[in-house]
Write a protein that holds these residues in place. Structure first.
Motif, PDB file in Angstrom:
ATOM      1  N   LEU A 210     -14.481 -35.774 -43.029  1.00  0.00           N
ATOM      2  CA  LEU A 210     -14.624 -34.537 -42.265  1.00  0.00           C
ATOM      3  C   LEU A 210     -15.979 -34.424 -41.727  1.00  0.00           C
ATOM      4  O   LEU A 210     -16.206 -34.180 -40.759  1.00  0.00           O
ATOM      5  N   ALA A 211     -17.194 -34.787 -42.500  1.00  0.00           N
ATOM      6  CA  ALA A 211     -18.594 -34.993 -41.754  1.00  0.00           C
ATOM      7  C   ALA A 211     -18.570 -35.911 -40.525  1.00  0.00           C
ATOM      8  O   ALA A 211     -19.288 -35.685 -39.737  1.00  0.00           O
TER       9      ALA A 211
ATOM     10  N   LEU B 108     -14.643 -39.783 -34.033  1.00  0.00           N
ATOM     11  CA  LEU B 108     -13.572 -38.939 -33.982  1.00  0.00           C
ATOM     12  C   LEU B 108     -12.396 -39.651 -34.694  1.00  0.00           C
ATOM     13  O   LEU B 108     -11.717 -39.188 -35.453  1.00  0.00           O
ATOM     14  N   ASN B 109     -12.010 -40.964 -34.042  1.00  0.00           N
ATOM     15  CA  ASN B 109     -10.824 -41.588 -34.579  1.00  0.00           C
ATOM     16  C   ASN B 109     -11.124 -42.102 -36.078  1.00  0.00           C
ATOM     17  O   ASN B 109     -10.069 -41.746 -36.939  1.00  0.00           O
TER      18      ASN B 109
ATOM     19  N   GLY C 201      -9.713 -40.861 -41.898  1.00  0.00           N
ATOM     20  CA  GLY C 201     -10.112 -40.743 -43.051  1.00  0.00           C
ATOM     21  C   GLY C 201      -9.756 -39.544 -43.992  1.00  0.00           C
ATOM     22  O   GLY C 201      -9.068 -39.525 -44.991  1.00  0.00           O
ATOM     23  N   THR C 202      -9.885 -38.408 -43.087  1.00  0.00           N
ATOM     24  CA  THR C 202      -9.326 -37.266 -43.722  1.00  0.00           C
ATOM     25  C   THR C 202      -7.860 -37.155 -43.825  1.00  0.00           C
ATOM     26  O   THR C 202      -7.030 -36.724 -44.783  1.00  0.00           O
TER      27      THR C 202
ATOM     28  N   ALA D 174     -12.984 -28.678 -35.047  1.00  0.00           N
ATOM     29  CA  ALA D 174     -13.519 -29.522 -36.245  1.00  0.00           C
ATOM     30  C   ALA D 174     -14.097 -28.133 -37.391  1.00  0.00           C
ATOM     31  O   ALA D 174     -14.136 -28.448 -38.365  1.00  0.00           O
ATOM     32  N   LEU D 175     -15.120 -27.447 -36.857  1.00  0.00           N
ATOM     33  CA  LEU D 175     -15.583 -26.539 -37.542  1.00  0.00           C
ATOM     34  C   LEU D 175     -14.810 -25.496 -38.397  1.00  0.00           C
ATOM     35  O   LEU D 175     -14.835 -25.339 -39.310  1.00  0.00           O
TER      36      LEU D 175
END
Length: 406
Positions: A290-291, A317-318, A323-324, A382-383
């Protein structure tokens, strides 16, 4: 319609060597069928004598049909033998591709697209199956390998389809997709271990039970609430990326199209993501990537200053989205082993909702605020994802782990 009810639980099955890579290959080959028309729109418009915008309706039809298949077909994996379900999906998809290859007008191609797109959900039948039959300590690596196969299939197929269509014609692209789907799908069906037969249950009860999972399982609701803004962040940028590349950086459309190859960075990082997930668990992996997602969206705010910011931001971004997504999917699939296909139905539907909302938002934002507005919107979503993640962790610390219904 009657189908089988969920088995009490799924146990690890001894797999033949190479089964998981074969599943990853099958997922990559079949998911690419959703995007087969994307590089062919100009050729289709010329062949059928219609405006390019009219040919573009094929893309919309494919997405809507795919969404319907995700919800109405994927959950069947909990209650029927997956070998049989996969065989039906592969056969139907291949027939749809063959009909598309001989289409004489746009309506005929549209009907074929409905069929092939709705049935191209084999990857999301195979993912819960793969998680069910590998040891728990290898589930992360398995999910990462399959997701890498899907990403590679989508990216490489666009390059190959564009080249084949340009040199041989659009019909050959559909024929090639049909042949590849039949070959890889058939081998996968033959290799998969046989599952036990289950007693029958009504399909309407199955659908109702899927919706009850969303109502009764807090973890599912948190996962869905997190995944929608995560995928929206990713899609906001990629829907509009061609415009800054051609308008601001003066690239040709062909050169801009090659930027899609940046997505292959997720193929390279997939082994690390999988090992990290197996070792650290989903919460730690979600927080870490996420970070990365937020950092990538932040760099894109500077993308008009220098191409390096754009390239680095897209790569982050990809990787962040991968990962998330893998870690979020992993925790959902392990919530109730006997309901993995239904849980994956809800997870993938949330992914589609996030992507669809982002597509609509991206068009409006770009029209009013340009590329700067798109990057600000992506940073904002994203936030939002970070806020959902933080809120869930705070609620769990305050109330303890949510109870799981069985």
């Amino acid at each position: 319609m009657t189908v089988a009810p969920p088995a009490p639980a799924e146990t690890t099955t001894r797999l033949r060597r190479g089964t998981v890579p074969l599943i990853a290959l099958c997922c990559g080959v079949t998911v690419a069928n959703i995007y087969v028309a994307h590089p062919l729109l100009t050729l289709l418009a010329e062949a059928f004598g219609v405006p390019g915008a009219d040919a573009g309706v094929i893309i919309t039809i494919s997405q809507i049909s795919y969404a319907a298949g995700l919800f109405f077909l994927v959950q069947l994996g909990d209650v029927v033998r997956r070998k049989r379900l996969l065989a039906v999906l592969v056969t139907g998809t291949s027939l749809g591709l063959l009909v598309a290859s001989v289409a004489v007008n746009l309506p005929m191609l549209a009907v074929a697209t409905v069929v092939l797109s709705a049935l191209t959900v084999a990857p999301h039948v195979l993912i819960p199956y793969a998680v069910s039959v590998v040891p728990r300590e290898r589930q992360g690596r398995t999910l990462a390998m399959i997701n890498a196969g899907m990403t590679g299939g989508i990216v490489l197929s666009r390059v190959i389809d564009a080249a084949v269509g340009d040199f041989v014609g659009w019909n050959a692209v559909y024929l090639l997709a049909a042949a590849t789907t039949v070959l890889v799908g058939t081998v996968t069906v033959l290799i998969l271990p046989r599952e036990p037969k289950r007693p029958p249950i009504r399909y309407t009860r199955l659908v109702a039970s899927t919706l009850r999972l969303l109502r009764d399982e807090p973890t599912v609701r948190w996962a869905v609430g997190f995944q929608i803004p995560v995928f929206a962040t990713f899609n906001l940028v990629w829907v509009m990326i061609v415009f800054p590349l051609t308008d601001h950086y003066g690239m040709s459309v062909a050169a801009a199209g090659l930027f899609g190859m940046i997505s292959l960075v997720t193929v390279a990082t997939a082994p690390f993501v999988g090992r990290f997930l197996d070792a650290a668990g989903s919460a730690t992996v979600m927080m870490t990537f996420l970070a990365v997602l937020v950092a990538g969206a932040g760099l894109l705010l500077l993308s008009e200053l220098h191409l390096a910011f754009l390239v680095t931001g897209l790569a982050l971004l990809n990787v962040g989205q991968q990962g998330t997504g893998i870690s979020n999917q992993s925790r959902v699939l392990n919530l109730l082993p006997e309901a993995r296909s239904r849980l994956n139905t809800l997870y993938m539907t949330s992914n589609f909702i996030g992507g669809a909302l982002a597509s609509l938002l991206a068009v409006w934002v770009y029209a009013h605020f340009g590329w700067t507005g798109v990057t600000m919107a992506a940073f904002g979503t994203a936030l939002v994802a970070a806020a959902v993640f933080t809120t869930e962790r705070a609620c769990r610390r305050r109330h303890g782990p949510a109870p799981t219904s069985g």
